[in-house]
Each structure stands twice: as structure tokens, then as C-alpha cells.
Motif scaffolding. Structure first.
Motif, PDB file in Angstrom:
ATOM      1  N   LEU A 191      30.374  36.339 -20.729  1.00 43.67           N
ATOM      2  CA  LEU A 191      30.224  35.776 -19.593  1.00 43.67           C
ATOM      3  C   LEU A 191      28.978  36.460 -18.694  1.00 43.67           C
ATOM      4  N   CYS A 192      28.031  35.653 -18.575  1.00 43.43           N
ATOM      5  CA  CYS A 192      26.639  35.852 -18.117  1.00 43.43           C
ATOM      6  C   CYS A 192      26.546  35.423 -16.214  1.00 43.43           C
ATOM      7  N   ASP A 193      26.293  36.307 -15.585  1.00 47.51           N
ATOM      8  CA  ASP A 193      25.970  36.264 -14.204  1.00 47.51           C
ATOM      9  C   ASP A 193      24.625  35.733 -13.989  1.00 47.51           C
ATOM     10  N   ARG A 194      24.358  34.425 -13.671  1.00 48.96           N
ATOM     11  CA  ARG A 194      23.184  33.779 -13.466  1.00 48.96           C
ATOM     12  C   ARG A 194      22.883  33.428 -12.141  1.00 48.96           C
ATOM     13  N   ARG A 195      23.341  34.315 -11.244  1.00 52.59           N
ATOM     14  CA  ARG A 195      22.863  34.386  -9.857  1.00 52.59           C
ATOM     15  C   ARG A 195      21.221  34.438  -9.475  1.00 52.59           C
ATOM     16  N   PRO A 196      20.404  33.828  -8.796  1.00 50.46           N
ATOM     17  CA  PRO A 196      19.100  34.008  -8.538  1.00 50.46           C
ATOM     18  C   PRO A 196      18.798  35.292  -8.744  1.00 50.46           C
ATOM     19  N   GLU A 197      19.539  36.416  -8.152  1.00 53.18           N
ATOM     20  CA  GLU A 197      18.815  37.798  -8.179  1.00 53.18           C
ATOM     21  C   GLU A 197      18.638  38.304  -9.673  1.00 53.18           C
ATOM     22  N   MET A 198      19.713  37.570 -10.668  1.00 53.52           N
ATOM     23  CA  MET A 198      19.377  38.261 -12.102  1.00 53.52           C
ATOM     24  C   MET A 198      18.112  37.630 -12.609  1.00 53.52           C
ATOM     25  N   ARG A 199      17.379  36.856 -12.128  1.00 53.41           N
ATOM     26  CA  ARG A 199      16.042  36.714 -12.745  1.00 53.41           C
ATOM     27  C   ARG A 199      14.644  37.096 -12.100  1.00 53.41           C
ATOM     28  N   LEU A 200      15.090  38.111 -11.121  1.00 58.48           N
ATOM     29  CA  LEU A 200      13.774  38.908 -10.299  1.00 58.48           C
ATOM     30  C   LEU A 200      13.168  39.725 -11.418  1.00 58.48           C
ATOM     31  N   TYR A 209      27.524  29.968 -15.114  1.00 56.99           N
ATOM     32  CA  TYR A 209      27.468  28.960 -14.153  1.00 56.99           C
ATOM     33  C   TYR A 209      26.055  28.752 -13.497  1.00 56.99           C
ATOM     34  N   ALA A 210      25.094  28.789 -14.545  1.00 53.96           N
ATOM     35  CA  ALA A 210      23.575  28.794 -14.334  1.00 53.96           C
ATOM     36  C   ALA A 210      23.366  27.327 -13.577  1.00 53.96           C
ATOM     37  N   GLY A 211      24.155  26.451 -13.653  1.00 57.12           N
ATOM     38  CA  GLY A 211      23.658  25.288 -12.783  1.00 57.12           C
ATOM     39  C   GLY A 211      24.648  24.985 -11.673  1.00 57.12           C
ATOM     40  N   GLY A 212      25.482  25.752 -11.437  1.00 57.21           N
ATOM     41  CA  GLY A 212      26.641  25.752 -10.400  1.00 57.21           C
ATOM     42  C   GLY A 212      27.839  25.298 -11.063  1.00 57.21           C
ATOM     43  N   GLU A 213      27.787  24.718 -12.287  1.00 58.75           N
ATOM     44  CA  GLU A 213      29.114  24.276 -13.223  1.00 58.75           C
ATOM     45  C   GLU A 213      29.431  25.222 -14.151  1.00 58.75           C
ATOM     46  N   PRO A 214      30.698  25.381 -14.592  1.00 57.16           N
ATOM     47  CA  PRO A 214      30.651  26.006 -15.754  1.00 57.16           C
ATOM     48  C   PRO A 214      30.230  25.546 -17.106  1.00 57.16           C
ATOM     49  N   PRO A 239      16.589  28.485 -18.745  1.00 54.64           N
ATOM     50  CA  PRO A 239      15.817  28.860 -17.689  1.00 54.64           C
ATOM     51  C   PRO A 239      16.625  29.007 -16.299  1.00 54.64           C
ATOM     52  N   GLU A 240      17.552  28.240 -16.189  1.00 56.26           N
ATOM     53  CA  GLU A 240      18.148  28.093 -14.701  1.00 56.26           C
ATOM     54  C   GLU A 240      19.116  29.293 -14.469  1.00 56.26           C
ATOM     55  N   PHE A 241      18.952  29.897 -13.257  1.00 63.03           N
ATOM     56  CA  PHE A 241      19.495  31.028 -12.479  1.00 63.03           C
ATOM     57  C   PHE A 241      19.934  30.512 -11.153  1.00 63.03           C
ATOM     58  N   ALA A 242      21.174  29.625 -11.068  1.00 64.47           N
ATOM     59  CA  ALA A 242      21.605  28.968  -9.706  1.00 64.47           C
ATOM     60  C   ALA A 242      22.827  29.242  -9.554  1.00 64.47           C
ATOM     61  N   ALA A 243      23.463  30.115 -10.288  1.00 63.65           N
ATOM     62  CA  ALA A 243      24.987  30.180 -10.079  1.00 63.65           C
ATOM     63  C   ALA A 243      25.342  30.979  -8.804  1.00 63.65           C
ATOM     64  N   PRO A 244      26.732  30.547  -8.075  1.00 61.34           N
ATOM     65  CA  PRO A 244      26.958  30.792  -6.997  1.00 61.34           C
ATOM     66  C   PRO A 244      27.357  32.305  -6.902  1.00 61.34           C
ATOM     67  N   GLU A 245      27.370  32.738  -5.576  1.00 63.84           N
ATOM     68  CA  GLU A 245      27.526  34.374  -5.657  1.00 63.84           C
ATOM     69  C   GLU A 245      29.070  34.535  -6.278  1.00 63.84           C
ATOM     70  N   ASP A 246      29.881  33.667  -5.943  1.00 65.88           N
ATOM     71  CA  ASP A 246      31.313  34.158  -6.670  1.00 65.88           C
ATOM     72  C   ASP A 246      31.454  33.548  -7.969  1.00 65.88           C
TER      73      ASP A 246
END
Length: 308
Positions: free
Chosen positions: A85-94, A131-136, A158-165
Motif C-alpha cells: 500500500l503506497c501513500d501517494r499524497r502530494p507531500e510524498m513527491r517533494l 489512491y494516486a488519482g484520488g480513487e483506489p 507520476p501522479e501523487f494526488a492521494a487525499p490525506e486520509d
């Protein structure tokens, strides 16, 4: 540097014996063909003579004064199911290279490659969720081909747009796919855990008897602590827009931020102790250092099992 094509792997050490797929590389709770001795019993006609324990047979025969044969019973070797399970919130691509800070995206890619290769070495199946694009985006662990898909396609997305939760959402999503993720399956949760799931979400996941392993990716200088940068212009990047801005901090502000970061990291580790899970701590994107972190995790599990 990538782990691709490397022989570097770590042993998947389960917290309990598996109920998985036959013909894997880990010991299960069932009796069957394997290398881990479960016990012994008297010989029955038709048993494989290679299973006879000659030393035990000699002792029993000597004690009883008759010819007695004892055969070894072993635990079956079974294939683990592994989900990453990969967390792809925007903070993870900084902080991508050449910036000097930890590239979490690179560290995540190298960690997941290592997990995938290690699962393959154990002859297990691996799945993937984010949840890179917001959906599973969910790929269940059902095929050896998925190893290639994860390594060459999913990790390169390349997408990192997962929500905080997104981690809590992912736990709930997996709860509806327990056929693909039965009790004893490994669930590696790869995140910086700066937006961690609630204790209730962790407890629900652990209640399914998954073997949950948090993989914590944090910069040791800027997130687990904070340097004394009083009077210096420190660049900060907005995780959503990617824009860099410079901020000057006073000595007091730097100290307060350091104390807050260290307290946050200590609380995270303490929460894992309370949940009785062993995290893998990653503070670099270097593949060999990441391997060392997973090897340390495996050794801790072996020691724990020995004590139990």
C-alpha cells in the motif's frame, strides 16, 4: 541506483504461520511437504522411507525391544500473499534530485522494488494499492505477472494526488477484498506517516489478522528533527503547487520546530509499540541502506518469535 536486476532481497518473516498457497517458500500452519519439522509419528505402510527418522527409530526400537520406525512430520511450505500500500499524497513527491533532501518518491520506489523481489524469492504473489488519482487503484495478489506490473508500471506512475486520509480509505477498501488478502497476508504500508491513520483504523486492519508492516520514510534531519538554521533563508516547497519559497526562522522558531518534530516521531514509534507492530525505518533512498533496514526488521522478528 535501482534494485532492478539485483539479487538483493530480505527474508519475509511472518509473525505467525501462514494459511496461504501451497508450494511457496514459507512455513505454514498445515502439515505437509516442507523443511520445518512439526513432530513425529509411527511409520505407516506406504509412507515415504525418506521421512524415517533413523536416530529416533533406533531409540524407540532399543527401548521396546522390537523393530519400530518413526517418521518426521513437517509443516508445509506455502506461498505468502503480499500487498504493498503506497501513500501517494502530494507531500510524498517533494524534493526530487538534485535537491539535497530525502526524495521520498525514490525511497518508496526502491523499497517497493525490494519488497517485490523478496516476495518473488519466497515464491509468493504480490498485489498493489494506492489512491494516486484520488480513487483506489487495486491489483490483487493473484499472478506472478503482477511483479513485473508493479515494478515497471505502477511505481513509475507520476501522479501523487492521494487525499490525506488515503491510508484509512485503503484499509477499508482491503476489508472488502479479504478473499485476496486472507489472514496472515503481509501488508506493507509505505508512507511518511505525517498524516497517519487513526488508531481505530489500525486496529480494524489488525483485526483482520493481516501481518501489517509500516514502512516509515522520513527525512532524518528535516522531519525527524530540525537543524539550527536561525537567520538563514530556508527554502520550503508547497506540496500542491510545487512552488519554492524562502523563509527565515529565528533561533526560537527553529528550536520549537525541532522539538515538535522529535516529539512527533517519538509518538509515532510509541504508537507502533502500542499496536504491537514492527516498523521498517527508512531515512535514505540508497538501495543498500534500505535493504539493511529490512534485514534489521527481519532479525527483530526472528528474535521476537524465539522469545514467544
Amino acid at each position: 541506483m535501482s534494485l532492478r536486476g539485483s539479487e538483493l532481497t530480505f527474508p519475509l518473516v511472518p509473525r505467525r504461520r501462514l494459511i496461504g498457497l501451497f508450494f511457496g517458500g514459507l512455513q505454514s500452519a498445515r502439515r505437509g511437504v516442507g523443511s520445518d519439522v512439526a513432530g513425529s509419528r509411527p511409520y505407516n505402510p506406504g509412507d515415504d522411507v525418506d521421512l524415517i527418522d533413523w536416530a529416533a527409530s533406533a531409540r524407540v526400537s532399543s527401548a521396546r525391544g522390537t523393530d519400530e520406525f518413526v517418521v518426521r512430520q513437517t509443516y508445509a511450505d506455502e506461498a505468502p500473499r503480499v500487498v504493498v500500500l503506497c501513500d501517494r499524497r502530494p507531500e510524498m513527491r517533494l524534493h526530487e534530485p538534485p535537491l539535497p533532501w530525502l526524495s521520498k518518491a525514490t525511497a518508496m520506489r526502491n523499497a517497493v522494488e525490494l519488497i517485490s523481489e523478496s516476495a518473488a524469492r519466497s515464491r509468493g504473489f504480490i498485489g498493489y494499492l494506492d489512491y494516486a488519482g484520488g480513487e483506489p487503484f487495486w491489483r490483487p495478489p493473484q499472478s506472478e505477472r503482477e511483479l513485473w506490473q508493479i515494478r515497471d508500471r505502477h511505481l513509475a506512475w507520476p501522479e501523487f494526488a492521494a487525499p490525506e486520509d488515503n491510508l484509512e480509505l485503503a484499509f477499508d477498501h482491503l476489508a472488502h477484498h479479504r478473499v485476496s488478502l486472507p489472514p496472515g497476508s503481509f501488508l506493507f504500508v509505505v508512507s511518511d506517516f505525517l498524516a497517519p491513520p487513526s488508531d481505530a483504523a489500525w486496529i480494524r486492519a489488525l483485526g483482520h489478522l493481516w501481518d501489517v508492516v509500516p514502512v516509515v520514510i522520513q527525512d532524518p534531519v528535516w522531519e525527524q528533527s530540525f537543524p539550527d538554521v536561525a537567520g538563514l533563508a530556508v527554502p520550503f516547497r508547497d506540496p500542491t503547487s510545487g512552488r519554492l519559497t524562502e523563509i527565515r526562522l529565528t533561533r526560537k522558531e527553529a528550536r520549537e520546530r525541532r522539538e515538535a518534530n522529535e516529539a512527533r516521531f517519538a509518538a509515532l514509534l510509541e504508537s507502533f509499540v502500542g499496536l504491537d507492530v514492527e516498523p521498517v525505518l527508512i531515512s535514505t533512498s540508497d538501495p543498500e541502506a534500505i535493504l539493511s533496514a529490512f534485514l534489521d526488521w527481519g532479525e527483530q522478528r526472528i528474535v521476537r518469535r524465539g522469545r514467544l
